[in-house]
Design a protein around this motif. Structure first.
Motif, short mmCIF file in Angstrom:
data_model
loop_
_atom_site.label_atom_id
_atom_site.label_comp_id
_atom_site.label_asym_id
_atom_site.label_seq_id
_atom_site.Cartn_x
_atom_site.Cartn_y
_atom_site.Cartn_z
N TYR A 105 41.69 42.85 39.05
CA TYR A 105 40.96 43.50 38.30
C TYR A 105 41.48 43.74 37.04
O TYR A 105 40.91 43.66 35.92
N THR A 147 43.38 41.52 35.38
CA THR A 147 43.13 40.41 34.49
C THR A 147 42.04 40.46 33.67
O THR A 147 41.82 39.77 32.85
N PHE A 148 41.03 41.39 34.04
CA PHE A 148 39.56 41.39 33.37
C PHE A 148 40.11 42.25 32.08
O PHE A 148 40.54 43.03 32.04
N SER A 149 39.60 41.38 30.74
CA SER A 149 39.79 42.17 29.52
C SER A 149 38.65 43.52 29.62
O SER A 149 37.48 43.19 30.28
N ASP A 164 35.58 41.98 28.18
CA ASP A 164 34.66 41.37 29.34
C ASP A 164 33.78 42.31 30.41
O ASP A 164 32.57 42.11 30.66
N LEU A 165 34.68 43.46 30.60
CA LEU A 165 33.98 44.44 31.72
C LEU A 165 32.77 44.90 30.92
O LEU A 165 31.97 45.29 31.57
#
Lengths: 222, 180
Positions: free
Chosen positions: B59, B61-63, B66-67
């Protein structure tokens, strides 16, 4: 005259031999012993099970506390956020897989419509879940042009069950018709980037190929 | 008296067994089963902890952008006013304005038998509106709708000819949001 007392060491009566009597083995005694053992065993078992019960209850309390600590360490809010993201990713993937781009249908109609044919109105709508239906009415210069148009649309991968109907001749001699077809979902599926447009119709009759609309200026002409 | 004693012993032993040992044993069996469940739960909690750590590292690693884009793509609620505003702003780029806006929820569609019960994680709503413009402007608007970050599926388009070359288009789009 006084009688003399006769003394004698010889016993007048024979000595009685004392028989040693063995102690009798009374069944009451054995039963006493057995029942005593049973009673003692019962008491010991009762104490044992009482202690074991307490020990188990303590173990459960300790483990319940450990589990509560482990649950707290999970951070339910984080888990909820992760689950929400998972649901969002899954759903987005499903929706993207079924995302449609009807502009591809317009491209196809523009490419495949003969210059001698024009459409007056256009309607695209859902005829069922995940099923799109296109309906148009238009006019063609002649029955030949209409026949060729029917042939071209019949070969198009975008349409299944294409039906031309309601033919009539208007005052100018043009053939009026209606067209309906089920849109092939795979052909209008969104692919992210628009596919290069093929301006050449898939197949045309030799004598009428010049009637094809060519180039970008073609459009569905209502 | 000596003969009564064994009987008394047996009675006491029986009373201890049936009055205490047996019910306590039953209780212990229940407690043991409960303890086994706790053991199992603790074992699984250790496994879950590992899975959670793995997921959390993924989780992270998601920018954040992006979220938020993902959230815009499939929002938590329908937010239809914002949606209409976005569509109107999109249409205005091509000189068109949204008119006759109507919202049709899943419930009303279900009443008409158009949708059945769904166990999906998202819900949908159909937004219908009309725009007026020339064909090229409408095509550009349609392509923008298809590529909109907020996921919308164009499920209905209809228009008729007019001599001026400016047509009235009726458009139906389906948009989605994540169920709570």
């Amino acid at each position: 005259m006084q009688e003399r007392v006769k003394t004698s060491f010889i016993p007048k009566a024979s000595l009685q031999t004392e028989k040693r009597r063995k102690p009798s083995q009374s069944p009451i005694g054995i039963i006493n012993v057995i029942t005593s053992i049973i009673l003692i065993a019962s008491i010991i078992a009762a104490i044992g099970i009482f202690l074991f019960e307490g020990f188990t209850a303590q173990n459960i309390t300790r483990k319940r506390e450990s589990l509560e600590r482990a649950r707290a360490a999970f951070e339910p809010a984080t888990i909820k956020e992760l689950a929400r993201l998972d649901a969002r990713l899954d759903s987005s993937q499903v929706l993207l897989n079924s995302h449609v781009a009807p502009s591809l249908l317009f491209d196809e109609i523009e490419r495949q419509t003969l210059s001698s044919v024009r459409f007056r109105d256009f309607s695209l709508g859902e005829s069922g879940p995940g099923r799109l239906m296109v309906a148009m009415s238009g006019e063609a210069a002649s029955f030949n042009a209409l026949a060729l148009q029917s042939d071209i649309f019949g070969r198009s991968l975008f349409f299944s069950e294409p039906i031309f109907s309601d033919f009539n001749i208007d005052t100018s001699g043009n053939v009026i018709f209606s067209f309906s077809a089920v849109v092939n979902f795979d052909e209008i599926a969104y692919r992210g980037t628009r596919a290069p447009q093929n301006t050449t119709p898939t197949n045309t009759g030799a004598d009428t190929s010049s009637e094809q609309n060519q180039g970008e200026n073609t459009e569905v002409t209502p | 008296m000596r003969t009564l004693l064994p009987v008394l012993f047996l009675l006491i032993a029986g009373a201890i067994f049936f009055g205490f040992i047996d019910p306590t044993y039953e209780n212990v069996k229940t407690l043991r089963a409960e303890e086994a469940k706790f053991n199992d739960a603790l074992d699984r909690s250790k496994e879950l902890q590992q899975v959670r750590d793995q997921l959390l590292s993924r989780y992270n690693t998601f920018s954040q952008s992006d979220l938020s884009r993902l959230e815009k793509m499939l929002p938590d609620n329908v937010d239809n006013v914002r949606l209409v505003l976005d569509f109107d702003s999109l249409a205005s780029r091509y000189g068109m304005r949204l008119r006759n806006i109507a919202l049709e929820t899943n419930d009303t569609r279900a009443q008409r038998g158009q949708v059945g019960a769904s166990d999906s994680k998202y819900q949908s709503v159909v937004l219908s509106f009309a725009v007026t413009g020339d064909y090229n402007a409408f095509r550009a608007f349609l392509e923008d709708l298809e590529q909109s970050l907020r996921l919308v599926d164009v499920i209905g388009v209809s228009f008729s000819s007019s001599p001026q070359g400016v047509y009235d288009y009726s458009v139906s789009v389906k948009t989605y949001w994540l169920k709570p």
